[in-house]
Design a protein around this motif. Sequence first.
Motif, PDB file in Angstrom:
ATOM      1  N   ARG A  15     139.081  58.126 126.033  1.00 40.27           N
ATOM      2  CA  ARG A  15     140.175  57.784 125.145  1.00 40.27           C
ATOM      3  C   ARG A  15     139.762  57.998 123.691  1.00 40.27           C
ATOM      4  O   ARG A  15     138.607  57.903 123.335  1.00 40.27           O
ATOM      5  N   SER A  16     140.738  58.224 122.849  1.00 38.43           N
ATOM      6  CA  SER A  16     140.454  58.339 121.432  1.00 38.43           C
ATOM      7  C   SER A  16     140.138  56.962 120.879  1.00 38.43           C
ATOM      8  O   SER A  16     140.406  55.932 121.494  1.00 38.43           O
ATOM      9  N   THR A  17     139.590  56.913 119.664  1.00 43.97           N
ATOM     10  CA  THR A  17     139.196  55.645 119.067  1.00 43.97           C
ATOM     11  C   THR A  17     140.372  54.692 118.962  1.00 43.97           C
ATOM     12  O   THR A  17     140.285  53.526 119.322  1.00 43.97           O
ATOM     13  N   ASN A  18     141.504  55.161 118.453  1.00 41.54           N
ATOM     14  CA  ASN A  18     142.638  54.279 118.267  1.00 41.54           C
ATOM     15  C   ASN A  18     143.120  53.691 119.579  1.00 41.54           C
ATOM     16  O   ASN A  18     143.503  52.531 119.652  1.00 41.54           O
ATOM     17  N   ARG A  19     143.101  54.458 120.649  1.00 46.88           N
ATOM     18  CA  ARG A  19     143.598  53.976 121.926  1.00 46.88           C
ATOM     19  C   ARG A  19     142.657  52.954 122.542  1.00 46.88           C
ATOM     20  O   ARG A  19     143.090  51.980 123.121  1.00 46.88           O
ATOM     21  N   HIS A  20     141.318  53.183 122.445  1.00 50.14           N
ATOM     22  CA  HIS A  20     140.473  52.177 123.064  1.00 50.14           C
ATOM     23  C   HIS A  20     140.346  50.942 122.193  1.00 50.14           C
ATOM     24  O   HIS A  20     139.951  49.881 122.663  1.00 50.14           O
ATOM     25  N   GLY A 147     131.588  47.628 112.314  1.00 50.50           N
ATOM     26  CA  GLY A 147     132.853  48.274 112.670  1.00 50.50           C
ATOM     27  C   GLY A 147     132.718  49.520 113.513  1.00 50.50           C
ATOM     28  O   GLY A 147     133.718  50.196 113.779  1.00 50.50           O
ATOM     29  N   LEU A 148     131.512  49.846 113.967  1.00 47.51           N
ATOM     30  CA  LEU A 148     131.306  51.079 114.734  1.00 47.51           C
ATOM     31  C   LEU A 148     131.976  50.986 116.099  1.00 47.51           C
ATOM     32  O   LEU A 148     131.757  50.026 116.838  1.00 47.51           O
ATOM     33  N   GLU A 149     132.792  51.968 116.420  1.00 44.73           N
ATOM     34  CA  GLU A 149     133.549  51.960 117.670  1.00 44.73           C
ATOM     35  C   GLU A 149     133.156  53.074 118.633  1.00 44.73           C
ATOM     36  O   GLU A 149     133.356  52.938 119.843  1.00 44.73           O
ATOM     37  N   ALA A 150     132.631  54.179 118.128  1.00 45.65           N
ATOM     38  CA  ALA A 150     132.322  55.303 119.010  1.00 45.65           C
ATOM     39  C   ALA A 150     131.259  56.188 118.377  1.00 45.65           C
ATOM     40  O   ALA A 150     131.069  56.192 117.156  1.00 45.65           O
ATOM     41  N   CYS A 151     130.578  56.939 119.235  1.00 42.00           N
ATOM     42  CA  CYS A 151     129.573  57.906 118.786  1.00 42.00           C
ATOM     43  C   CYS A 151     129.744  59.180 119.597  1.00 42.00           C
ATOM     44  O   CYS A 151     129.787  59.136 120.826  1.00 42.00           O
ATOM     45  N   HIS A 152     129.851  60.309 118.913  1.00 44.20           N
ATOM     46  CA  HIS A 152     130.009  61.607 119.562  1.00 44.20           C
ATOM     47  C   HIS A 152     128.803  62.487 119.239  1.00 44.20           C
ATOM     48  O   HIS A 152     128.343  62.519 118.094  1.00 44.20           O
ATOM     49  N   PHE A 153     128.318  63.194 120.240  1.00 47.13           N
ATOM     50  CA  PHE A 153     127.235  64.160 120.067  1.00 47.13           C
ATOM     51  C   PHE A 153     127.779  65.556 120.361  1.00 47.13           C
ATOM     52  O   PHE A 153     128.448  65.758 121.378  1.00 47.13           O
ATOM     53  N   LEU A 154     127.460  66.502 119.511  1.00 45.14           N
ATOM     54  CA  LEU A 154     127.821  67.893 119.742  1.00 45.14           C
ATOM     55  C   LEU A 154     126.603  68.746 119.433  1.00 45.14           C
ATOM     56  O   LEU A 154     126.180  68.861 118.277  1.00 45.14           O
ATOM     57  N   ILE A 166     132.150  56.847 114.473  1.00 46.25           N
ATOM     58  CA  ILE A 166     133.577  56.607 114.275  1.00 46.25           C
ATOM     59  C   ILE A 166     133.817  55.104 114.183  1.00 46.25           C
ATOM     60  O   ILE A 166     133.362  54.333 115.041  1.00 46.25           O
ATOM     61  N   TYR A 167     134.553  54.708 113.156  1.00 49.37           N
ATOM     62  CA  TYR A 167     134.722  53.297 112.828  1.00 49.37           C
ATOM     63  C   TYR A 167     136.176  52.869 112.961  1.00 49.37           C
ATOM     64  O   TYR A 167     137.087  53.646 112.671  1.00 49.37           O
ATOM     65  N   GLY A 168     136.354  51.615 113.359  1.00 46.75           N
ATOM     66  CA  GLY A 168     137.692  51.067 113.510  1.00 46.75           C
ATOM     67  C   GLY A 168     138.153  50.287 112.306  1.00 46.75           C
ATOM     68  O   GLY A 168     139.202  49.641 112.349  1.00 46.75           O
ATOM     69  N   GLU A 169     137.390  50.314 111.241  1.00 47.80           N
ATOM     70  CA  GLU A 169     137.734  49.636 109.991  1.00 47.80           C
ATOM     71  C   GLU A 169     137.090  50.419 108.853  1.00 47.80           C
ATOM     72  O   GLU A 169     136.280  51.321 109.100  1.00 47.80           O
ATOM     73  N   PRO A 170     137.432  50.129 107.602  1.00 50.34           N
ATOM     74  CA  PRO A 170     136.826  50.872 106.486  1.00 50.34           C
ATOM     75  C   PRO A 170     135.305  50.841 106.556  1.00 50.34           C
ATOM     76  O   PRO A 170     134.697  49.819 106.888  1.00 50.34           O
ATOM     77  N   MET A 171     134.701  51.963 106.260  1.00 50.71           N
ATOM     78  CA  MET A 171     133.246  52.067 106.331  1.00 50.71           C
ATOM     79  C   MET A 171     132.586  51.209 105.256  1.00 50.71           C
ATOM     80  O   MET A 171     133.129  51.000 104.167  1.00 50.71           O
ATOM     81  N   HIS A 172     131.415  50.716 105.563  1.00 51.14           N
ATOM     82  CA  HIS A 172     130.647  49.850 104.670  1.00 51.14           C
ATOM     83  C   HIS A 172     130.390  50.567 103.346  1.00 51.14           C
ATOM     84  O   HIS A 172     130.195  51.785 103.305  1.00 51.14           O
ATOM     85  N   GLY A 193     130.594  60.585 109.334  1.00 56.09           N
ATOM     86  CA  GLY A 193     131.155  59.250 109.472  1.00 56.09           C
ATOM     87  C   GLY A 193     132.651  59.323 109.282  1.00 56.09           C
ATOM     88  O   GLY A 193     133.136  60.001 108.367  1.00 56.09           O
ATOM     89  N   ARG A 194     133.382  58.629 110.169  1.00 52.39           N
ATOM     90  CA  ARG A 194     134.840  58.739 110.112  1.00 52.39           C
ATOM     91  C   ARG A 194     135.499  57.389 110.346  1.00 52.39           C
ATOM     92  O   ARG A 194     135.130  56.649 111.257  1.00 52.39           O
ATOM     93  N   ALA A 195     136.453  57.062 109.498  1.00 50.29           N
ATOM     94  CA  ALA A 195     137.322  55.906 109.667  1.00 50.29           C
ATOM     95  C   ALA A 195     138.726  56.360 109.289  1.00 50.29           C
ATOM     96  O   ALA A 195     138.921  57.496 108.834  1.00 50.29           O
TER      97      ALA A 195
END
Length: 204
Positions: A15-20, A147-154, A166-172, A193-195
Amino acid sequence: AARPPPRPPHGPHRRSTNRHLAATPSKPGMAMAATAPIRCDGKVTWMAFEPESYEHQLQEKTSAMRSLFGAVLAGVEVQVFPSMPAHFRQRARFAMCRFDGVLKFALFDKDAPRVAVDRFPVASREINELMPRLLAAVASSEALSTGLEACHFLGTQTGDMLVSLIYGEPMHSDWRAAAEAMRAELSLPALLGRAKGTRVVLDR
């Protein structure tokens, strides 16, 4: 009207960050808490990973294809190119959850991030080698873990690696400084880093 059945997952993080976030709400300043029941064996119901039986599976599939297309391929020499039984995937996505207060990578199972993992043998060796080092660095940093919600590796076959946090709130407010220090410590080619409404890219 009856709702259609959910689509089967296509990766470790389905699931995407917003959905989970909706599936498992988190408290401000904390990673998601895992939803019970919790398992830490890395096994999920939607993935059957049996590298020890790869040769047998390949033989069965080859026989099935020869039987199915034998008339069409009469007189044609068919070559089989085996894949690696493990560590074949250059991309992996995980939820970040606290299991008994400890930050861990997590896999979704039955619509929630229930399964904690320390390694993921489907992913490349480079990703597996980086996972514990990255987790230790993130967990020890308030700026990176808040606020960390997810981590992606590529990754790539040439050794490049992009890690996205990926963060579910504004980054620190100290995120960039902490991220730059971690990128240097871990020799990461690129870190993102993404919020919501924010994206910070650190690369070469």
